[in-house]
Motif scaffolding. Structure first.
Motif, PDB file in Angstrom:
ATOM      1  N   ASN A  49       5.029 -32.553 -45.741  1.00 49.31           N
ATOM      2  CA  ASN A  49       4.164 -31.631 -46.404  1.00 49.31           C
ATOM      3  C   ASN A  49       4.850 -31.643 -48.060  1.00 49.31           C
ATOM      4  O   ASN A  49       5.656 -31.539 -48.108  1.00 49.31           O
ATOM      5  CB  ASN A  49       4.623 -30.341 -45.761  1.00 49.31           C
ATOM      6  CG  ASN A  49       3.788 -29.793 -44.225  1.00 49.31           C
ATOM      7  OD1 ASN A  49       2.632 -30.137 -43.910  1.00 49.31           O
ATOM      8  ND2 ASN A  49       4.518 -29.321 -43.713  1.00 49.31           N
ATOM      9  N   THR A  50       3.820 -31.132 -48.920  1.00 50.39           N
ATOM     10  CA  THR A  50       4.125 -30.460 -49.994  1.00 50.39           C
ATOM     11  C   THR A  50       5.040 -29.421 -50.123  1.00 50.39           C
ATOM     12  O   THR A  50       4.348 -28.252 -49.584  1.00 50.39           O
ATOM     13  CB  THR A  50       2.683 -30.777 -51.149  1.00 50.39           C
ATOM     14  OG1 THR A  50       1.314 -31.630 -51.084  1.00 50.39           O
ATOM     15  CG2 THR A  50       2.816 -29.991 -52.492  1.00 50.39           C
ATOM     16  N   ASN A  51       5.751 -29.276 -51.041  1.00 47.97           N
ATOM     17  CA  ASN A  51       7.119 -28.006 -51.070  1.00 47.97           C
ATOM     18  C   ASN A  51       6.340 -27.474 -52.439  1.00 47.97           C
ATOM     19  O   ASN A  51       6.445 -28.468 -54.023  1.00 47.97           O
ATOM     20  CB  ASN A  51       8.313 -29.021 -51.698  1.00 47.97           C
ATOM     21  CG  ASN A  51       9.607 -28.124 -51.465  1.00 47.97           C
ATOM     22  OD1 ASN A  51       8.739 -26.763 -51.268  1.00 47.97           O
ATOM     23  ND2 ASN A  51      10.595 -28.120 -51.639  1.00 47.97           N
ATOM     24  N   ASN A  52       6.180 -27.006 -52.568  1.00 48.74           N
ATOM     25  CA  ASN A  52       5.691 -25.875 -53.969  1.00 48.74           C
ATOM     26  C   ASN A  52       6.377 -24.905 -54.856  1.00 48.74           C
ATOM     27  O   ASN A  52       6.475 -23.555 -54.734  1.00 48.74           O
ATOM     28  CB  ASN A  52       3.817 -25.117 -53.585  1.00 48.74           C
ATOM     29  CG  ASN A  52       3.866 -24.354 -52.208  1.00 48.74           C
ATOM     30  OD1 ASN A  52       5.176 -24.080 -51.470  1.00 48.74           O
ATOM     31  ND2 ASN A  52       2.926 -23.960 -51.771  1.00 48.74           N
ATOM     32  N   CYS A  53       8.213 -24.615 -54.146  1.00 55.33           N
ATOM     33  CA  CYS A  53       8.572 -23.633 -54.435  1.00 55.33           C
ATOM     34  C   CYS A  53       9.324 -23.907 -55.650  1.00 55.33           C
ATOM     35  O   CYS A  53       8.664 -25.321 -56.539  1.00 55.33           O
ATOM     36  CB  CYS A  53       9.702 -23.935 -53.117  1.00 55.33           C
ATOM     37  SG  CYS A  53       9.525 -23.825 -51.879  1.00 55.33           S
ATOM     38  N   THR A  54       9.787 -22.411 -56.632  1.00 56.25           N
ATOM     39  CA  THR A  54       9.954 -23.141 -57.587  1.00 56.25           C
ATOM     40  C   THR A  54      11.033 -23.911 -58.641  1.00 56.25           C
ATOM     41  O   THR A  54      10.443 -24.658 -59.057  1.00 56.25           O
ATOM     42  CB  THR A  54      10.147 -22.032 -58.144  1.00 56.25           C
ATOM     43  OG1 THR A  54       8.994 -20.494 -58.375  1.00 56.25           O
ATOM     44  CG2 THR A  54       9.724 -21.779 -59.936  1.00 56.25           C
ATOM     45  N   TYR A  55      12.050 -23.989 -57.265  1.00 53.86           N
ATOM     46  CA  TYR A  55      12.665 -24.585 -58.029  1.00 53.86           C
ATOM     47  C   TYR A  55      13.490 -25.692 -56.734  1.00 53.86           C
ATOM     48  O   TYR A  55      13.214 -25.475 -55.047  1.00 53.86           O
ATOM     49  CB  TYR A  55      14.427 -24.151 -57.970  1.00 53.86           C
ATOM     50  CG  TYR A  55      14.403 -22.504 -58.447  1.00 53.86           C
ATOM     51  CD1 TYR A  55      14.654 -23.406 -59.586  1.00 53.86           C
ATOM     52  CD2 TYR A  55      13.968 -21.278 -58.096  1.00 53.86           C
ATOM     53  CE1 TYR A  55      14.531 -21.896 -61.260  1.00 53.86           C
ATOM     54  CE2 TYR A  55      14.613 -20.624 -59.370  1.00 53.86           C
ATOM     55  CZ  TYR A  55      14.557 -20.967 -60.092  1.00 53.86           C
ATOM     56  OH  TYR A  55      14.309 -19.596 -61.439  1.00 53.86           O
ATOM     57  N   GLN A  56      13.299 -26.819 -57.143  1.00 49.80           N
ATOM     58  CA  GLN A  56      12.916 -28.300 -55.874  1.00 49.80           C
ATOM     59  C   GLN A  56      14.462 -29.066 -56.579  1.00 49.80           C
ATOM     60  O   GLN A  56      14.867 -29.364 -57.855  1.00 49.80           O
ATOM     61  CB  GLN A  56      11.300 -29.004 -56.011  1.00 49.80           C
ATOM     62  CG  GLN A  56      10.547 -27.963 -55.938  1.00 49.80           C
ATOM     63  CD  GLN A  56       9.365 -29.151 -55.723  1.00 49.80           C
ATOM     64  OE1 GLN A  56       9.634 -29.813 -55.771  1.00 49.80           O
ATOM     65  NE2 GLN A  56       8.376 -28.019 -55.538  1.00 49.80           N
ATOM     66  N   VAL A  57      14.573 -29.722 -55.503  1.00 45.51           N
ATOM     67  CA  VAL A  57      15.942 -31.045 -55.876  1.00 45.51           C
ATOM     68  C   VAL A  57      14.792 -32.053 -56.315  1.00 45.51           C
ATOM     69  O   VAL A  57      14.400 -32.897 -55.650  1.00 45.51           O
ATOM     70  CB  VAL A  57      16.407 -31.585 -54.407  1.00 45.51           C
ATOM     71  CG1 VAL A  57      17.576 -32.644 -54.577  1.00 45.51           C
ATOM     72  CG2 VAL A  57      17.017 -30.406 -54.655  1.00 45.51           C
ATOM     73  N   LYS A  58      14.902 -33.075 -57.173  1.00 44.40           N
ATOM     74  CA  LYS A  58      14.040 -33.973 -58.026  1.00 44.40           C
ATOM     75  C   LYS A  58      14.021 -35.556 -56.669  1.00 44.40           C
ATOM     76  O   LYS A  58      12.578 -35.424 -57.177  1.00 44.40           O
ATOM     77  CB  LYS A  58      14.678 -34.617 -59.017  1.00 44.40           C
ATOM     78  CG  LYS A  58      13.440 -34.999 -59.586  1.00 44.40           C
ATOM     79  CD  LYS A  58      14.138 -35.516 -61.280  1.00 44.40           C
ATOM     80  CE  LYS A  58      13.495 -35.262 -62.664  1.00 44.40           C
ATOM     81  NZ  LYS A  58      13.690 -35.592 -63.608  1.00 44.40           N
ATOM     82  N   ALA A  59      14.802 -35.567 -55.916  1.00 43.72           N
ATOM     83  CA  ALA A  59      15.077 -36.460 -55.399  1.00 43.72           C
ATOM     84  C   ALA A  59      14.505 -36.026 -53.934  1.00 43.72           C
ATOM     85  O   ALA A  59      14.030 -37.150 -53.236  1.00 43.72           O
ATOM     86  CB  ALA A  59      16.461 -36.727 -54.614  1.00 43.72           C
TER      87      ALA A  59
END
Length: 80
Positions: free
Chosen positions: A21-31
């Motif tokens: 699924n697509t992660n639409n959180c503000t802070y994400q891990v680039k990996a």
């Protein structure tokens, strides 16, 4: 042509990005490549076991009670 792959955190299988699924959180891990840590299969299994799923409403996480068919429809038919 190379397909981007990612390892699921729960089942440890290496799957193509389309199964996440697509992660639409503000802070994400680039990996994480903009996707969630668990694949759709593991997400469906966990949601059915818990009789509901988590969703984000007004920047707050809310647990939604749902039956088996509502969960399957949410994860497979909708692109959330």
């Amino acid at each position: 042509m190379q397909i981007d792959m990612k390892k699921c955190f729960y089942c440890k299988r290496k799957l193509p990005l389309i199964l996440f699924n697509t992660n639409n959180c503000t802070y994400q891990v680039k990996a994480d490549l903009g996707k969630t840590v668990s694949c759709r299969i593991c997400s469906i299994k966990r949601a059915i076991k818990q009789n509901g799923y988590m969703t984000k409403v007004d920047n707050k996480f809310v647990f939604v009670q749902a039956n088996k068919w509502e969960i399957i429809k949410k994860y497979l038919i909708c692109n959330n």
